[in-house]
Design a protein around this motif. Structure first.
Motif, mmCIF file in Angstrom:
data_model
loop_
_atom_site.group_PDB
_atom_site.id
_atom_site.type_symbol
_atom_site.label_atom_id
_atom_site.label_comp_id
_atom_site.label_asym_id
_atom_site.label_seq_id
_atom_site.Cartn_x
_atom_site.Cartn_y
_atom_site.Cartn_z
ATOM 1 N N PHE A 83 0.831 -1.202 0.000
ATOM 2 C CA PHE A 83 0.000 0.000 0.000
ATOM 3 C C PHE A 83 0.869 1.257 0.000
ATOM 4 N N VAL A 84 1.893 1.274 0.855
ATOM 5 C CA VAL A 84 2.741 2.466 0.978
ATOM 6 C C VAL A 84 3.564 2.679 -0.282
ATOM 7 N N ILE A 85 4.114 1.607 -0.845
ATOM 8 C CA ILE A 85 4.905 1.737 -2.071
ATOM 9 C C ILE A 85 4.027 2.282 -3.204
ATOM 10 N N GLY A 86 2.826 1.740 -3.315
ATOM 11 C CA GLY A 86 1.896 2.250 -4.326
ATOM 12 C C GLY A 86 1.506 3.688 -4.062
ATOM 13 N N LEU A 87 1.349 4.035 -2.787
ATOM 14 C CA LEU A 87 0.953 5.391 -2.415
ATOM 15 C C LEU A 87 2.033 6.403 -2.790
ATOM 16 N N ILE A 88 3.297 6.009 -2.640
ATOM 17 C CA ILE A 88 4.407 6.893 -3.020
ATOM 18 C C ILE A 88 4.314 7.224 -4.508
ATOM 19 N N GLY A 89 4.059 6.200 -5.322
ATOM 20 C CA GLY A 89 3.907 6.432 -6.759
ATOM 21 C C GLY A 89 2.697 7.281 -7.077
ATOM 22 N N SER A 90 1.623 7.082 -6.328
ATOM 23 C CA SER A 90 0.396 7.842 -6.556
ATOM 24 C C SER A 90 0.579 9.308 -6.206
ATOM 25 N N ILE A 91 1.261 9.599 -5.102
ATOM 26 C CA ILE A 91 1.508 10.981 -4.699
ATOM 27 C C ILE A 91 2.364 11.687 -5.745
ATOM 28 N N PHE A 92 3.370 10.983 -6.259
ATOM 29 C CA PHE A 92 4.182 11.571 -7.326
ATOM 30 C C PHE A 92 3.315 11.889 -8.545
ATOM 31 N N ALA A 93 2.334 11.037 -8.821
ATOM 32 C CA ALA A 93 1.481 11.245 -9.989
ATOM 33 C C ALA A 93 0.661 12.528 -9.889
ATOM 34 N N PHE A 94 0.399 13.000 -8.666
ATOM 35 C CA PHE A 94 -0.377 14.236 -8.489
ATOM 36 C C PHE A 94 0.519 15.463 -8.337
ATOM 37 N N TRP A 95 1.826 15.264 -8.278
ATOM 38 C CA TRP A 95 2.730 16.377 -8.022
ATOM 39 C C TRP A 95 2.652 17.429 -9.124
ATOM 40 N N GLY A 96 2.662 18.702 -8.734
ATOM 41 C CA GLY A 96 2.711 19.793 -9.695
ATOM 42 C C GLY A 96 1.517 20.719 -9.666
ATOM 43 N N TRP A 97 0.425 20.306 -8.995
ATOM 44 C CA TRP A 97 -0.766 21.146 -8.976
ATOM 45 C C TRP A 97 -0.510 22.490 -8.289
ATOM 46 N N ASP A 98 0.503 22.572 -7.415
ATOM 47 C CA ASP A 98 0.760 23.803 -6.677
ATOM 48 C C ASP A 98 1.318 24.916 -7.554
ATOM 49 N N THR A 99 1.561 24.620 -8.838
ATOM 50 C CA THR A 99 1.917 25.690 -9.778
ATOM 51 C C THR A 99 0.889 26.817 -9.716
ATOM 52 N N CYS A 100 -0.379 26.444 -9.551
ATOM 53 C CA CYS A 100 -1.459 27.450 -9.477
ATOM 54 C C CYS A 100 -1.180 28.483 -8.392
ATOM 55 N N LEU A 101 -0.573 28.036 -7.285
ATOM 56 C CA LEU A 101 -0.373 28.927 -6.151
ATOM 57 C C LEU A 101 0.843 29.827 -6.309
ATOM 58 N N THR A 102 1.860 29.367 -7.059
ATOM 59 C CA THR A 102 3.034 30.216 -7.266
ATOM 60 C C THR A 102 2.743 31.344 -8.248
ATOM 61 N N LEU A 103 1.583 31.275 -8.912
ATOM 62 C CA LEU A 103 1.190 32.328 -9.845
ATOM 63 C C LEU A 103 0.212 33.309 -9.207
ATOM 64 N N GLY A 104 0.100 33.273 -7.874
ATOM 65 C CA GLY A 104 -0.875 34.101 -7.174
ATOM 66 C C GLY A 104 -0.765 35.582 -7.478
ATOM 67 N N GLU A 105 0.445 36.092 -7.562
ATOM 68 C CA GLU A 105 0.622 37.528 -7.807
ATOM 69 C C GLU A 105 0.215 37.932 -9.216
ATOM 70 N N GLU A 106 0.019 36.946 -10.096
ATOM 71 C CA GLU A 106 -0.359 37.229 -11.477
ATOM 72 C C GLU A 106 -1.834 36.931 -11.753
ATOM 73 N N CYS A 107 -2.577 36.585 -10.688
ATOM 74 C CA CYS A 107 -3.991 36.232 -10.847
ATOM 75 C C CYS A 107 -4.895 37.456 -10.746
ATOM 76 N N LYS A 108 -6.090 37.311 -11.293
ATOM 77 C CA LYS A 108 -7.053 38.425 -11.302
ATOM 78 C C LYS A 108 -7.535 38.765 -9.897
#
Length: 513
Positions: free
Chosen positions: A230-255
């Motif tokens: 379960f944990v080994i699979g979970l590590i791979g799954s978490i990596f698969a979702f990595w990158g969504w926080d790009t939205c937050l680093t663009l905060g100063e450029e948002c409307k």
């Protein structure tokens, strides 16, 4: 008018929280565009073809359940990002918030983990993009030698990868508006192809050799799994979702800097989950999890599932399109993944955690050109060195990413709880979104971090199997890169002490709203 409003709101927040304007292009990004940029960074086409086989090897039929399990800490942590951004929107994101919550040393190490993880991912994205680019050309031109050119010739591989990095860096330097236009095309194309592939695979699954009938038990993580699997699979799954926080680093450029980034982040992770589950169910129904033929458990297919299934599912007309979609996914992510790294370095330069040169923003494009170029050059150098040393070294470095991802996501989740500690129990909203969700997300990520470290010590459990003194190379790389960051931090403290004295970015608790 919208841009003026965004500038006014951002200026007010900056005064209240002791933040500094960076000179980025304010008021350019809405919720939908932010989500698109986040999806692009996650790169569903590239991520799925590289991770499906690895997840199936760990958990078999429970792949959908593991994808949901990996989504949960990401979803909970997204609320931590949302709440922190609503109070202190800053392109430094994790670096800025963890500094304000826990002080300059934790903040610096959090920022370092984010930047170095991004650089490693960039090198892999460029490599995958080159691989699928040549495969697509070889497929269309019916030239098998061309299809394997980058795999057979290391200098062609390095030259093509560096060229691809240069193009992505150039587009990012042109400004966020150029990036936005490119992403609509690339993300739209890959998502349409992935959905089409999934529907066709499900429809045609009945006649496939490894066909499996749909089973709701695939979504149950509480049966048929050992804790280690379960944990080994979970590590791979978490990596698969990595990158969504790009939205937050663009905060100063948002409307609306205080609202748009958080909404975009949540929309991004939900969209990614639905896409992953659709594709996972489709490939399991069509190919099964056997270890022969097209089976997802076949080691020959593990590193490139779509490469194996493209023609059997879509035929001669659609097969090349799937290869092109993965290429587009890699290119799209390559270009957007530069954005958060460059903006984190921009913030670190602005507040004195990095040399002041990193604080430069181009007055023409309103983008951090210097930080973007540095990210591209370091990535190219990193990829060249590790490729010449050994392909195994690159594989192990990528395997170490789980440690760094959980490191800086987890710190950010706990930072939310501590930053808002004086107002956690003022109302139900604060209890849920500033305490319970971030705390649960942080605990989950901390647990995975600890397990990742333990697993990485076993050379047979992760990476290429390389070892030093009986301990896996992945452990040395994961901790070695973080340790190098700690040494670099001490160098920066000696040369630029103001940040480390808390003079440029204050550690404080916000006043009650």
């Amino acid at each position: 008018m919208t841009e003026q409003l965004a500038d006014s709101d951002l200026a007010r927040v900056e005064r209240e929280e002791g933040l500094v304007a960076k000179g980025l292009a304010a008021g350019r990004i809405g919720t939908f565009t932010g989500a698109i940029l986040g999806i692009s960074t996650v790169a569903p086409g590239y991520t799925l073809t590289a991770s499906i086989g690895l997840i199936v090897a760990a958990v078999g039929l429970k792949m959908p359940a593991i994808l949901i399990a990996g989504f949960i800490p990401m979803f909970l942590t997204a609320y931590a990002y949302r709440e922190l951004n609503s109070r202190a929107p800053d392109c430094g994101a994790s670096f800025t918030w963890s500094t304000k919550a826990f002080g300059p040393y934790v903040g610096w190490m959090c920022g370092w983990g984010m930047v170095i993880a991004t650089i490693i991912v960039l090198s892999n994205l460029a490599s995958i993009g080159v691989q699928f680019g040549y495969e697509f050309l070889g497929s269309v031109l019916h030239n098998e030698k061309l299809a394997t050119l980058s795999a057979d010739n290391v200098w062609v591989n390095i030259g093509s990868t560096v060229a691809l990095l240069a193009i992505a860096t150039y587009i990012s330097c042109r400004g966020i508006t150029t990036s936005e236009k490119v992403q609509y095309v690339l993300v739209g194309f890959q998502m349409i192809v992935l959905v089409t592939f999934s529907i066709v695979a499900i429809v045609r699954s009945g006649g496939a050799e490894g066909h499996l009938s749909f089973d709701i038990d695939w979504f149950d993580p509480f049966t048929g799994l050992t804790m280690s699997a379960f944990v080994i699979g979970l590590i791979g799954s978490i990596f698969a979702f990595w990158g969504w926080d790009t939205c937050l680093t663009l905060g100063e450029e948002c409307k609306d800097p205080t609202k748009v980034p958080g909404r975009a982040g949540l929309l991004c992770v939900l969209s990614i989950l639905l896409t992953y589950l659709l594709v996972a169910v489709a490939v399991m129904m069509y190919a099964g999890i056997g270890d022969t033929g097209l089976g997802l458990g076949n080691k020959d297919n593990a590193a490139n599932v779509f490469g194996a299934l493209a023609y059997p599912v879509l035929g001669s007309w659609g097969g090349p399109l799937l290869l092109l979609a993965v290429f587009a996914s890699s290119i799209a992510s390559l270009q957007t993944t530069v954005l958060p790294a460059a903006r984190t370095m921009l913030a670190m330069g602005t507040y004195g955690a990095f040399p002041k040169r990193f604080a430069n923003v181009s007055p023409r494009t309103l983008s951090p050109v210097f930080s973007t170029v540095v990210a591209g050059v370091v990535t190219a150098a990193f990829y060249t060195i590790v490729t010449l040393l050994s392909e195994r070294t690159l594989l192990d470095t990528i395997a170490a990413l789980g440690i760094m991802i959980c490191w800086y996501y987890g710190i950010t989740a706990f930072a939310c709880v501590w930053f808002f500690r004086k107002e956690l129990f003022l109302n139900a909203h604060n209890v849920i979104y500033k305490l319970v969700f971030p705390l649960l997300g942080g605990i989950m990520l901390l647990s995975v971090f600890v397990k990742s470290v333990l697993v990485s010590m076993d050379p047979t459990a992760s990476g290429s199997g390389a070892e030093i003194g009986g301990i896996g190379l992945v452990f040395y790389l994961g901790f070695g890169i973080l340790l190098f960051g700690a040494v670099l931090m001490l160098v920066m403290r000696a040369s630029q002490p103001a940040y480390f004295r808390g003079e440029t970015l204050t550690m404080d608790t916000p006043p009650l709203p």
